[in-house]
Motif scaffolding. Structure first.
Motif, short mmCIF file in Angstrom:
data_model
loop_
_atom_site.label_atom_id
_atom_site.label_comp_id
_atom_site.label_asym_id
_atom_site.label_seq_id
_atom_site.Cartn_x
_atom_site.Cartn_y
_atom_site.Cartn_z
N ARG A 243 36.31 43.88 33.78
CA ARG A 243 36.50 44.00 35.21
C ARG A 243 35.35 43.28 35.92
O ARG A 243 34.19 43.47 35.59
CB ARG A 243 36.48 45.48 35.61
CG ARG A 243 36.70 45.69 37.12
CD ARG A 243 36.19 47.04 37.56
NE ARG A 243 34.76 47.13 37.33
CZ ARG A 243 34.10 48.28 37.17
NH1 ARG A 243 34.73 49.42 37.18
NH2 ARG A 243 32.79 48.28 36.99
N ARG A 244 35.74 42.45 36.88
CA ARG A 244 34.72 41.72 37.65
C ARG A 244 35.05 41.82 39.13
O ARG A 244 36.18 41.56 39.55
CB ARG A 244 34.69 40.24 37.24
CG ARG A 244 33.68 39.41 38.03
CD ARG A 244 33.55 38.00 37.46
NE ARG A 244 34.79 37.27 37.43
CZ ARG A 244 35.24 36.50 38.42
NH1 ARG A 244 34.56 36.38 39.54
NH2 ARG A 244 36.38 35.85 38.28
N HIS A 245 34.06 42.21 39.93
CA HIS A 245 34.21 42.27 41.37
C HIS A 245 33.74 40.96 41.99
O HIS A 245 32.80 40.33 41.49
CB HIS A 245 33.37 43.42 41.95
CG HIS A 245 33.85 44.77 41.53
ND1 HIS A 245 34.90 45.41 42.13
CD2 HIS A 245 33.42 45.60 40.55
CE1 HIS A 245 35.10 46.57 41.55
NE2 HIS A 245 34.22 46.71 40.58
N GLN A 246 34.39 40.55 43.07
CA GLN A 246 34.06 39.29 43.75
C GLN A 246 34.19 39.48 45.25
O GLN A 246 35.24 39.86 45.74
CB GLN A 246 35.02 38.20 43.26
CG GLN A 246 34.84 36.87 43.89
CD GLN A 246 35.84 35.85 43.33
OE1 GLN A 246 36.54 36.11 42.36
NE2 GLN A 246 35.89 34.70 43.95
N ARG A 247 33.11 39.23 45.98
CA ARG A 247 33.14 39.32 47.44
C ARG A 247 33.90 38.13 48.02
O ARG A 247 33.79 37.02 47.51
CB ARG A 247 31.73 39.33 48.02
CG ARG A 247 30.87 40.49 47.59
CD ARG A 247 31.20 41.79 48.22
NE ARG A 247 31.13 41.70 49.67
CZ ARG A 247 31.68 42.56 50.49
NH1 ARG A 247 32.38 43.57 50.02
NH2 ARG A 247 31.57 42.43 51.79
N ILE A 248 34.65 38.36 49.08
CA ILE A 248 35.34 37.29 49.79
C ILE A 248 34.57 37.04 51.08
O ILE A 248 34.56 37.89 51.98
CB ILE A 248 36.81 37.68 50.08
CG1 ILE A 248 37.54 37.97 48.76
CG2 ILE A 248 37.51 36.60 50.88
CD1 ILE A 248 38.92 38.55 48.94
N ALA A 249 33.89 35.92 51.14
CA ALA A 249 33.03 35.61 52.28
C ALA A 249 33.85 35.52 53.57
O ALA A 249 35.00 35.06 53.57
CB ALA A 249 32.28 34.31 52.03
N ALA B 240 37.54 41.32 45.94
CA ALA B 240 38.58 41.14 44.93
C ALA B 240 38.08 41.77 43.63
O ALA B 240 36.88 41.79 43.36
CB ALA B 240 38.89 39.67 44.71
N VAL B 241 39.02 42.26 42.84
CA VAL B 241 38.69 42.73 41.50
C VAL B 241 39.60 41.97 40.54
O VAL B 241 40.81 41.85 40.76
CB VAL B 241 38.85 44.26 41.35
CG1 VAL B 241 40.28 44.72 41.55
CG2 VAL B 241 38.34 44.73 40.00
N HIS B 242 38.98 41.39 39.52
CA HIS B 242 39.70 40.74 38.43
C HIS B 242 39.67 41.71 37.26
O HIS B 242 38.60 42.20 36.88
CB HIS B 242 39.03 39.43 38.01
CG HIS B 242 38.91 38.44 39.13
ND1 HIS B 242 39.93 37.61 39.51
CD2 HIS B 242 37.87 38.17 39.97
CE1 HIS B 242 39.53 36.85 40.51
NE2 HIS B 242 38.29 37.18 40.82
N PHE B 243 40.84 42.00 36.69
CA PHE B 243 40.92 42.94 35.58
C PHE B 243 41.77 42.33 34.49
O PHE B 243 42.86 41.80 34.76
CB PHE B 243 41.55 44.27 36.03
CG PHE B 243 41.63 45.29 34.95
CD1 PHE B 243 40.51 46.03 34.60
CD2 PHE B 243 42.81 45.50 34.25
CE1 PHE B 243 40.57 46.96 33.58
CE2 PHE B 243 42.89 46.42 33.24
CZ PHE B 243 41.76 47.17 32.90
#
Length: 194
Positions: free
Chosen positions: A112-118, A157-160
């Motif tokens: 699982r990786r979290h990613q901020r959306i600017a 966003a979360v990538h799973f």
């Protein structure tokens, strides 16, 4: 589709065998749950795969909001609350879901990786990029499935992804998959969700 996860962080000296036993004895209870695409029973152990904590952190992909609500307001989740207290439940709207080249395999690992959306990011363009990332993950050797979801409250966003082997070379938090309940996985719509 809705993605959902809660994390129960446990003491550093906690016997994680308790979590394994919990999943072995109760994991099958959601194997037929209506509206559930899948539930990955996830665990991290301090010092393994770079984890700084002991943690039980199931991840759900719901086919229907009714199924998700039935679970959250029903006896299954109440049992968890009774044992560990009521956790914060993270909830995301799914942008894209893909089955991987190892879709028929039993997953052993999740990432699982979290990613901020600017803020200045054009959202329609960015959503396409997030869906493309889901496809790239699903095409990697050993991928069981991949999804990307967004919390529009925080614009994160979360990538799973689920994997048939241990610790894939993919950035993010690595979890052990103790069990997978997947009663409606075959009904999950593939590709982008807009």
């Amino acid at each position: 589709m809705h993605a959902m996860q809660y994390e129960i962080t446990l003491p550093a000296d906690y016997d994680m065998g308790v979590i394994r036993h919990r999943v072995e004895s109760k994991g099958h209870l959601l194997d037929d749950f209506p509206g559930l695409g899948f539930k990955a029973y996830l665990m991290r152990e301090r010092g393994r795969d770079g984890s700084p904590v002991n943690q039980y952190a199931p991840f759900y992909l719901w086919n229907t909001a009714e199924g998700m609500n039935s679970f959250l307001w029903g006896p299954g989740f109440q049992g968890l609350v009774d044992d560990f207290g009521r956790p914060v439940v993270q909830n995301w709207t799914v942008l894209a879901y893909e089955e991987g080249d190892a879709a028929g395999a039993v997953p052993r690992t999740a990432v699982r990786r979290h990613q901020r959306i600017a803020a200045p990011t054009p959202l329609s363009e960015y959503a396409g990029e997030l869906a493309a990332e889901t496809r790239r993950l699903a095409r990697r050797r050993g991928a069981v499935s991949a999804l990307t979801a967004v919390d529009p409250r925080t614009w994160e966003a979360v990538h799973f992804s689920l994997w048939e082997h241990e610790a894939p070379d993919v950035p993010g938090d690595v979890f052990q998959v103790l069990h997978l309940s997947a009663p409606e996985r075959e009904k999950l719509p593939r590709g982008r969700q807009w």
